[in-house]
Every structure is written in C-alpha cells, then in structure tokens.
Design an enzyme around this catalytic site. Structure first.
Site, short mmCIF file in Angstrom:
data_model
loop_
_atom_site.label_atom_id
_atom_site.label_comp_id
_atom_site.label_asym_id
_atom_site.label_seq_id
_atom_site.Cartn_x
_atom_site.Cartn_y
_atom_site.Cartn_z
N MET A 101 3.63 -10.22 -5.85
CA MET A 101 3.01 -9.89 -7.13
C MET A 101 3.58 -8.57 -7.63
SD MET A 101 -0.78 -10.70 -5.65
CE MET A 101 -1.69 -10.23 -7.13
N GLY A 187 -1.71 -4.35 -6.47
CA GLY A 187 -1.39 -5.09 -5.27
C GLY A 187 -0.08 -5.82 -5.29
N SER A 188 0.21 -6.50 -4.21
CA SER A 188 1.57 -6.92 -4.07
C SER A 188 1.88 -8.25 -3.43
CB SER A 188 2.32 -5.85 -3.32
OG SER A 188 1.50 -5.20 -2.41
N ARG A 189 1.08 -8.77 -2.50
CA ARG A 189 1.49 -10.04 -1.91
C ARG A 189 0.27 -10.83 -1.44
NH1 ARG A 189 5.22 -9.96 3.23
NH2 ARG A 189 3.90 -11.47 4.28
#
Length: 218
Positions: A101, A187-189
């Site tokens: 993300m 956030g990211s994953r």
C-alpha cells in the site's frame, strides 16, 4: 448482487468521509493550517507556515479518505488497496498474497470473507519499508477468520512511516465480506493466506481495490 458496505462509523470533516482513527492525526493538522491562514494577512511568519500547513492538511484528508465500495461477489476478495507485491507458496500448502500500500492508496482494510474473527493479535516489531524483505519482522496485527473455507489468516504490517495499526473490531465479531475491519495509519502492507487448494487469480504487479478485486479463482 453486489452490496454497498456502509455500516462502520467513521470520522468526518467538512463533508469528507474519513477513516475511523484519523482524528488524532488530522484535527491538529487542519487546525494549524486554519490558524495560519487566518493570521497570514497580518504576519509574514504565519504566511510562511500557511502554505506547507495547508498542503499537509490536504494530504492528510486524501490519505485518510474512506470511500464507499460496491462489494464484489466471490470467495476471497482483496482486503487492501495497493499492488500485489508477491505471491508465495507456503510450507503448509497455503499461498501468501502480499499487497503493498503506497501513501496514495486508501488505507482502510476490509474483511476478505464473511465469517467470525477468532483472533486479533498485535505483535511488536520494527518499521523498515514494507517492500524490504526485512519487513517480515515489522510491527503487525495478525487476524484469523473462521470462514466457509476454514481458517483464513490476514496480517496488517506497518512500514517505515506507519507507526499505528488500528483494529476496528474485536475477537468474536461476526463480519460480512468487505466490511471495514481496520486501518494502518500511513501503512504499507497486507498479507492474506489462501488455503491449500484455492488458486490465486491475481498477478504480481496487479493493482487491487479493497472489497472489489477478487483474489481467488473458481
């Protein structure tokens, strides 16, 4: 028929639909921008602050947006907006689909299937970029859902900027497919593990939309 998922409450500002959990970050930013704009007419220092503060507030509004979705029918749908980073067979027969993300994506995550939340576990860890292999040891929240396909595991993983994962619902909650279940701030994953025998219907590099993109194949 697809359905519109609208039940989860959310923060709001000036008519913009925002993710739950946005207020602690967004309100101070917007207040600073508004105050600097008011004072900018009389103060050069306030004028210097107004431009970056307003830009940051606009960026926060974009980041924390939480649009309604027409939920796709299918056994397993994407829990996150982003890009498929990897598809990896696991030793126990499951297949892990990792979705990266970026800051431009919606960061509200959704239930990949209908079922009951059997576990929500927070695991402390680091904050390296989510595209880095070392992100396997990052801060995370591990979800387990009891579904028609059996146990489904989903993991929200924090990244270099993300320092807070906000689950919306507790263990024992029954959820509908596509229902909002949590937020990764900056956030990211998100990883989802498909059970043995369930074939993947996405490819590495493919864009996904939470609640809309189907992950598995009939």
């Amino acid at each position: 028929m697809p359905h519109s998922q609208t039940s989860a409450p959310r923060d709001s500002l000036a008519g913009v639909r925002l993710a739950r959990g946005a207020s602690p970050w967004l309100l101070p930013t917007v207040a600073t921008a508004a105050l600097s704009l008011v004072r900018a007419r009389k103060s050069g220092a306030a004028k210097a602050v107004a431009v970056p503060a307003t830009a940051l507030a606009a960026g926060m509004l974009w980041f924390f947006r939480d649009p309604e979705r027409e939920i796709t029918q299918g056994r397993v749908i994407s829990p996150a907006d982003g890009v498929v980073q990897s598809i990896m067979p696991w030793k126990d027969g499951r297949t892990r689909v990792a979705i990266f993300m970026s800051p431009l994506n919606v960061h509200v995550n959704r239930a990949p299937l209908s079922g009951t939340v059997t576990s929500v576990e927070h695991i402390p860890g680091g904050f390296v970029p989510a595209f880095n292999k070392e992100s396997e040891n990052n801060e995370r929240v591990v979800w387990h859902f009891d579904t028609e396909l059996g146990d489904i595991e989903m993991i929200q993983i924090a990244g270099a900027v993300a320092r807070r994962i906000v689950p919306y619902i507790p263990q024992g909650t029954k959820v509908e497919q596509g229902e909002r279940i949590g937020l990764i701030r900056f956030g990211s994953r998100v990883d989802i593990y498909l059970p043995e025998g369930v074939e993947v219907d996405v490819e590495v590099g493919q864009k996904t939309v939470a609640g809309v993109t189907r992950i598995d194949r009939d």
